[in-house]
Design a protein around this motif. Sequence first.
Motif, PDB file in Angstrom:
ATOM      1  N   UNK A 130     -13.051   0.255 -61.249  1.00  0.00           N
ATOM      2  CA  UNK A 130     -13.516  -0.019 -62.602  1.00  0.00           C
ATOM      3  C   UNK A 130     -13.657   1.314 -63.327  1.00  0.00           C
ATOM      4  N   UNK A 131     -12.931   1.454 -64.431  1.00  0.00           N
ATOM      5  CA  UNK A 131     -13.107   2.624 -65.286  1.00  0.00           C
ATOM      6  C   UNK A 131     -14.305   2.341 -66.180  1.00  0.00           C
ATOM      7  N   UNK A 132     -15.408   3.030 -65.960  1.00  0.00           N
ATOM      8  CA  UNK A 132     -16.580   2.886 -66.828  1.00  0.00           C
ATOM      9  C   UNK A 132     -16.320   3.775 -68.038  1.00  0.00           C
ATOM     10  N   UNK A 133     -15.937   3.151 -69.119  1.00  0.00           N
ATOM     11  CA  UNK A 133     -15.432   3.833 -70.309  1.00  0.00           C
ATOM     12  C   UNK A 133     -16.562   4.340 -71.203  1.00  0.00           C
ATOM     13  N   UNK A 134     -17.421   5.175 -70.629  1.00  0.00           N
ATOM     14  CA  UNK A 134     -18.549   5.754 -71.353  1.00  0.00           C
ATOM     15  C   UNK A 134     -18.043   6.523 -72.572  1.00  0.00           C
ATOM     16  N   UNK A 135     -18.537   6.164 -73.726  1.00  0.00           N
ATOM     17  CA  UNK A 135     -18.188   6.901 -74.932  1.00  0.00           C
ATOM     18  C   UNK A 135     -16.694   7.005 -75.181  1.00  0.00           C
ATOM     19  N   UNK A 136     -15.939   6.054 -74.643  1.00  0.00           N
ATOM     20  CA  UNK A 136     -14.492   6.058 -74.830  1.00  0.00           C
ATOM     21  C   UNK A 136     -13.756   7.112 -74.008  1.00  0.00           C
ATOM     22  N   UNK A 137     -14.415   7.629 -72.962  1.00  0.00           N
ATOM     23  CA  UNK A 137     -13.813   8.730 -72.194  1.00  0.00           C
ATOM     24  C   UNK A 137     -12.478   8.357 -71.547  1.00  0.00           C
ATOM     25  N   UNK A 159      -4.046  -3.993 -64.837  1.00  0.00           N
ATOM     26  CA  UNK A 159      -5.417  -4.505 -64.841  1.00  0.00           C
ATOM     27  C   UNK A 159      -5.759  -5.314 -63.595  1.00  0.00           C
ATOM     28  N   UNK A 160      -4.752  -5.664 -62.780  1.00  0.00           N
ATOM     29  CA  UNK A 160      -5.038  -6.319 -61.505  1.00  0.00           C
ATOM     30  C   UNK A 160      -5.771  -5.366 -60.560  1.00  0.00           C
ATOM     31  N   UNK A 161      -5.549  -4.082 -60.725  1.00  0.00           N
ATOM     32  CA  UNK A 161      -6.059  -3.074 -59.803  1.00  0.00           C
ATOM     33  C   UNK A 161      -7.096  -2.154 -60.427  1.00  0.00           C
ATOM     34  N   UNK A 162      -6.954  -1.932 -61.716  1.00  0.00           N
ATOM     35  CA  UNK A 162      -7.873  -1.064 -62.444  1.00  0.00           C
ATOM     36  C   UNK A 162      -8.475  -1.887 -63.578  1.00  0.00           C
ATOM     37  N   UNK A 163      -9.768  -2.104 -63.494  1.00  0.00           N
ATOM     38  CA  UNK A 163     -10.493  -2.850 -64.533  1.00  0.00           C
ATOM     39  C   UNK A 163     -11.130  -1.833 -65.483  1.00  0.00           C
ATOM     40  N   UNK A 164     -11.573  -2.302 -66.624  1.00  0.00           N
ATOM     41  CA  UNK A 164     -12.283  -1.438 -67.558  1.00  0.00           C
ATOM     42  C   UNK A 164     -13.590  -2.102 -67.965  1.00  0.00           C
ATOM     43  N   UNK A 165     -14.601  -1.264 -68.192  1.00  0.00           N
ATOM     44  CA  UNK A 165     -15.907  -1.753 -68.616  1.00  0.00           C
ATOM     45  C   UNK A 165     -16.528  -0.731 -69.558  1.00  0.00           C
ATOM     46  N   UNK A 166     -17.179  -1.231 -70.596  1.00  0.00           N
ATOM     47  CA  UNK A 166     -17.859  -0.367 -71.557  1.00  0.00           C
ATOM     48  C   UNK A 166     -19.371  -0.383 -71.377  1.00  0.00           C
ATOM     49  N   UNK A 167     -19.877  -1.190 -70.427  1.00  0.00           N
ATOM     50  CA  UNK A 167     -21.327  -1.304 -70.247  1.00  0.00           C
ATOM     51  C   UNK A 167     -21.641  -1.735 -68.815  1.00  0.00           C
ATOM     52  N   UNK A 168     -22.910  -1.586 -68.450  1.00  0.00           N
ATOM     53  CA  UNK A 168     -23.352  -2.063 -67.132  1.00  0.00           C
ATOM     54  C   UNK A 168     -23.240  -3.580 -67.037  1.00  0.00           C
TER      55      UNK A 168
END
Length: 175
Positions: A130-137, A159-168
Amino acid sequence: MKICVFCSANNQIDPEFFALTEELGKWAVENGHTIVYGGVNQGLMECLAKATKGAGGHTIGVVPMKVEESGRMSDYVDVEIPCDNLTDRKQLMMDQSDVFIALPGGLGTLDEVFTVAASATIGYHHKSVILYNMGGCWNQLIALLNDLQQKGMIRGEWQQYIKTADSLEEISRLI
């Protein structure tokens, strides 16, 4: 659940990343998770471990010999798993963890993200990053992955292997 966190060992980054990393450590403990990480006493790695320990949680540090020899191992490591090099470290982290979260980081973090994702694409495991996309990093990386997808360079959907999230909250739903 054991959550492996990939992140920067640099202290000279946006303070917002430190605040959100501290929240992640506390969130992990509140939800009964153990943190697996690189065991370094700098940057987001140290912030994560300190927050996890401060909230009563447990950490596993996968520590390369060079880190230990240079005196950069964190005092917040509960269980140390020593390793010879970064290749060993990645394999040990994959073996120890159920899911992976990538916070802001540099070349090492990118190496870890893509090693885990590439291993999943050929069936070595079924664990997500999961890419935790803090501040759009991670915005530019996401754009690059979309571009590679569009050009047919990635089989299936990345996206099957790498997810993205902008929050907890989004991380909670993904794991």
